[in-house]
Design a protein around this motif. Structure first.
Motif, PDB file in Angstrom:
ATOM      1  N   THR A 128       0.828  -1.207   0.000  1.00 15.98           N
ATOM      2  CA  THR A 128       0.000   0.000   0.000  1.00 15.98           C
ATOM      3  C   THR A 128       0.859   1.253   0.000  1.00 15.98           C
ATOM      4  O   THR A 128       0.537   2.233  -0.686  1.00 15.98           O
ATOM      5  CB  THR A 128      -0.955   0.003   1.210  1.00 15.98           C
ATOM      6  OG1 THR A 128      -1.830  -1.126   1.113  1.00 15.98           O
ATOM      7  CG2 THR A 128      -1.789   1.272   1.239  1.00 15.98           C
ATOM      8  N   LEU A 129       1.958   1.238   0.731  1.00 13.88           N
ATOM      9  CA  LEU A 129       2.848   2.399   0.709  1.00 13.88           C
ATOM     10  C   LEU A 129       3.464   2.602  -0.669  1.00 13.88           C
ATOM     11  O   LEU A 129       3.770   3.722  -1.060  1.00 13.88           O
ATOM     12  CB  LEU A 129       3.949   2.255   1.757  1.00 13.88           C
ATOM     13  CG  LEU A 129       3.649   2.829   3.139  1.00 13.88           C
ATOM     14  CD1 LEU A 129       4.873   2.734   4.041  1.00 13.88           C
ATOM     15  CD2 LEU A 129       3.170   4.277   3.064  1.00 13.88           C
ATOM     16  N   LYS A 143      -7.428   5.835   4.445  1.00 17.14           N
ATOM     17  CA  LYS A 143      -8.206   4.613   4.627  1.00 17.14           C
ATOM     18  C   LYS A 143      -7.538   3.406   3.970  1.00 17.14           C
ATOM     19  O   LYS A 143      -7.619   2.285   4.487  1.00 17.14           O
ATOM     20  CB  LYS A 143      -9.611   4.798   4.062  1.00 17.14           C
ATOM     21  CG  LYS A 143     -10.446   5.843   4.798  1.00 17.14           C
ATOM     22  CD  LYS A 143     -10.654   5.459   6.257  1.00 17.14           C
ATOM     23  CE  LYS A 143     -11.541   6.487   6.962  1.00 17.14           C
ATOM     24  NZ  LYS A 143     -11.686   6.178   8.412  1.00 17.14           N
ATOM     25  N   ASP A 144      -6.876   3.651   2.816  1.00 15.45           N
ATOM     26  CA  ASP A 144      -6.207   2.540   2.136  1.00 15.45           C
ATOM     27  C   ASP A 144      -5.193   1.877   3.055  1.00 15.45           C
ATOM     28  O   ASP A 144      -5.107   0.644   3.122  1.00 15.45           O
ATOM     29  CB  ASP A 144      -5.483   3.048   0.876  1.00 15.45           C
ATOM     30  CG  ASP A 144      -6.358   3.872  -0.034  1.00 15.45           C
ATOM     31  OD1 ASP A 144      -7.068   4.751   0.476  1.00 15.45           O
ATOM     32  OD2 ASP A 144      -6.307   3.653  -1.248  1.00 15.45           O
ATOM     33  N   PHE A 145      -4.403   2.713   3.747  1.00 13.35           N
ATOM     34  CA  PHE A 145      -3.369   2.160   4.614  1.00 13.35           C
ATOM     35  C   PHE A 145      -3.982   1.524   5.854  1.00 13.35           C
ATOM     36  O   PHE A 145      -3.518   0.466   6.312  1.00 13.35           O
ATOM     37  CB  PHE A 145      -2.380   3.246   5.031  1.00 13.35           C
ATOM     38  CG  PHE A 145      -1.200   2.717   5.793  1.00 13.35           C
ATOM     39  CD1 PHE A 145      -0.108   2.178   5.120  1.00 13.35           C
ATOM     40  CD2 PHE A 145      -1.191   2.712   7.178  1.00 13.35           C
ATOM     41  CE1 PHE A 145       0.972   1.654   5.810  1.00 13.35           C
ATOM     42  CE2 PHE A 145      -0.109   2.188   7.883  1.00 13.35           C
ATOM     43  CZ  PHE A 145       0.977   1.657   7.196  1.00 13.35           C
ATOM     44  N   GLU A 146      -5.024   2.148   6.392  1.00 11.45           N
ATOM     45  CA  GLU A 146      -5.680   1.593   7.572  1.00 11.45           C
ATOM     46  C   GLU A 146      -6.222   0.186   7.287  1.00 11.45           C
ATOM     47  O   GLU A 146      -6.060  -0.742   8.085  1.00 11.45           O
ATOM     48  CB  GLU A 146      -6.807   2.515   8.017  1.00 11.45           C
ATOM     49  CG  GLU A 146      -7.491   2.072   9.305  1.00 11.45           C
ATOM     50  CD  GLU A 146      -8.586   3.037   9.722  1.00 11.45           C
ATOM     51  OE1 GLU A 146      -9.330   2.689  10.664  1.00 11.45           O
ATOM     52  OE2 GLU A 146      -8.728   4.110   9.112  1.00 11.45           O
ATOM     53  N   LYS A 147      -6.880   0.025   6.125  1.00 11.53           N
ATOM     54  CA  LYS A 147      -7.403  -1.277   5.750  1.00 11.53           C
ATOM     55  C   LYS A 147      -6.266  -2.298   5.579  1.00 11.53           C
ATOM     56  O   LYS A 147      -6.386  -3.454   5.998  1.00 11.53           O
ATOM     57  CB  LYS A 147      -8.206  -1.162   4.454  1.00 11.53           C
ATOM     58  CG  LYS A 147      -9.511  -0.400   4.599  1.00 11.53           C
ATOM     59  CD  LYS A 147     -10.221  -0.284   3.254  1.00 11.53           C
ATOM     60  CE  LYS A 147     -11.512   0.520   3.370  1.00 11.53           C
ATOM     61  NZ  LYS A 147     -12.192   0.676   2.063  1.00 11.53           N
ATOM     62  N   LYS A 191      -2.128  11.095  -1.080  1.00  9.71           N
ATOM     63  CA  LYS A 191      -2.355  10.220   0.069  1.00  9.71           C
ATOM     64  C   LYS A 191      -1.068   9.972   0.852  1.00  9.71           C
ATOM     65  O   LYS A 191      -1.101   9.837   2.082  1.00  9.71           O
ATOM     66  CB  LYS A 191      -2.966   8.896  -0.393  1.00  9.71           C
ATOM     67  CG  LYS A 191      -4.407   9.038  -0.861  1.00  9.71           C
ATOM     68  CD  LYS A 191      -4.993   7.691  -1.271  1.00  9.71           C
ATOM     69  CE  LYS A 191      -6.442   7.857  -1.716  1.00  9.71           C
ATOM     70  NZ  LYS A 191      -7.038   6.557  -2.142  1.00  9.71           N
ATOM     71  N   LEU A 192       0.060   9.927   0.144  1.00 12.32           N
ATOM     72  CA  LEU A 192       1.328   9.771   0.854  1.00 12.32           C
ATOM     73  C   LEU A 192       1.608  11.003   1.721  1.00 12.32           C
ATOM     74  O   LEU A 192       2.101  10.886   2.851  1.00 12.32           O
ATOM     75  CB  LEU A 192       2.467   9.541  -0.131  1.00 12.32           C
ATOM     76  CG  LEU A 192       3.839   9.271   0.482  1.00 12.32           C
ATOM     77  CD1 LEU A 192       3.807   8.008   1.344  1.00 12.32           C
ATOM     78  CD2 LEU A 192       4.908   9.139  -0.601  1.00 12.32           C
ATOM     79  N   GLU A 193       1.285  12.179   1.192  1.00 18.40           N
ATOM     80  CA  GLU A 193       1.434  13.403   1.992  1.00 18.40           C
ATOM     81  C   GLU A 193       0.568  13.336   3.245  1.00 18.40           C
ATOM     82  O   GLU A 193       1.016  13.706   4.341  1.00 18.40           O
ATOM     83  CB  GLU A 193       1.017  14.618   1.165  1.00 18.40           C
ATOM     84  CG  GLU A 193       1.980  15.007   0.063  1.00 18.40           C
ATOM     85  CD  GLU A 193       1.408  16.132  -0.784  1.00 18.40           C
ATOM     86  OE1 GLU A 193       0.593  16.920  -0.252  1.00 18.40           O
ATOM     87  OE2 GLU A 193       1.773  16.215  -1.974  1.00 18.40           O
ATOM     88  N   LEU A 194      -0.665  12.862   3.107  1.00 19.17           N
ATOM     89  CA  LEU A 194      -1.568  12.749   4.257  1.00 19.17           C
ATOM     90  C   LEU A 194      -1.025  11.751   5.274  1.00 19.17           C
ATOM     91  O   LEU A 194      -1.115  11.980   6.490  1.00 19.17           O
ATOM     92  CB  LEU A 194      -2.963  12.317   3.791  1.00 19.17           C
ATOM     93  CG  LEU A 194      -3.719  13.321   2.923  1.00 19.17           C
ATOM     94  CD1 LEU A 194      -5.031  12.719   2.419  1.00 19.17           C
ATOM     95  CD2 LEU A 194      -3.996  14.605   3.698  1.00 19.17           C
TER      96      LEU A 194
END
Length: 247
Positions: free
Chosen positions: A126-127, A236-240, A134-137
């Motif tokens: 995911t990273l 959310k992508d990383f959380e999942k 999203k990487l900035e977030l």
């Protein structure tokens, strides 16, 4: 406090040295090849004229027509070399950007294993897949706001330039036109329509992109920490992905 990452001085220096090598070699082995395209175009025109003279028949050929054809050949040769020069610059910028992006993501993935943020295949992949926003977030959730870096505007412009170079028309071209119009040729046609072929990067702008990447590595802190018990507001992508790896 929990440490998100640490960047040792020797690694920072190594990343900068690798980047400088790429830039220097790109200038020497690629961009320098276009230093004399005017002279090369003149030579191409002369050679075309010489070849025309080998089969010249005064009863069938008009010297004026042959001279005009030679000039047209020289002009076309110059334009094609100029286009190749533009594409070569963009290829150098794309290679520079993608290498920087992958090096930074690889660094993050390695370091974020220690605070158990990257704990398996899902979080690691995911990273790699998070888009730049999203990487900035994600980084901001850890306390690092890269938009405050002095290098950010040039890196952001470079991201858009590379996307337009790769994909043509789309949102990146719209963003480039709005935020960094200096990378688009001034419109010279009445209908006011432009597309990805109007994007142009100069040698000087290649240098500013190169300087921005070096500045980024210099601006990146030696250590980044965050509150261990805090609930991180990650995408959310990383959380999942984290919950999948946890399971």
């Amino acid at each position: 406090m929990c440490t998100a990452f640490q960047l040792a001085d020797f690694e920072r220096e190594s990343l900068i040295a690798e980047h400088r090598f790429y830039v220097e070699q790109a200038r020497t082995r690629l961009l320098s090849q276009f230093a004399n395209i005017e002279a090369e175009a003149e030579l191409a025109e002369q050679e075309h004229w010489d070849r025309s003279g080998e089969s010249f028949d005064p009863e069938r050929h008009d010297p004026g027509d042959l001279a005009e054809a030679a000039r047209d050949h020289g002009v076309q040769f110059y334009q094609l070399l100029g286009d190749m020069h533009d594409r070569t610059r963009l290829s150098v910028v794309a290679g520079m950007y993608h290498h920087w992006d992958k090096s930074f993501r690889r660094f993050l993935i390695r370091e974020l294993r220690w605070p158990r943020l990257v704990i398996g295949d899902h979080t690691r992949r995911t990273l790699w897949k998070l888009d730049s926003i999203k990487l900035e977030l994600f980084l901001r959730a850890l306390g690092l706001d890269v938009r405050k870096f002095a290098s950010f505007p040039r890196l952001d412009a470079m991201r858009l330039v590379v996307n337009v170079f790769k994909h043509g028309e789309g949102p990146s071209l719209d963003d480039l036109r709005q935020n960094y119009p200096e990378f688009l040729r001034k419109q010279t046609y009445a209908w006011g329509f432009s597309d990805d072929t109007d994007m142009l990067v100069s040698d000087e702008q290649v240098d500013t992109f190169a300087a921005a990447i070096e500045t980024f590595w210099q601006e990146l802190p030696s250590e980044l920490t965050f509150e261990e018990d805090s609930e991180l507001d990650v995408p959310k992508d990383f959380e999942k992905a984290w919950h999948k790896d946890q399971a």
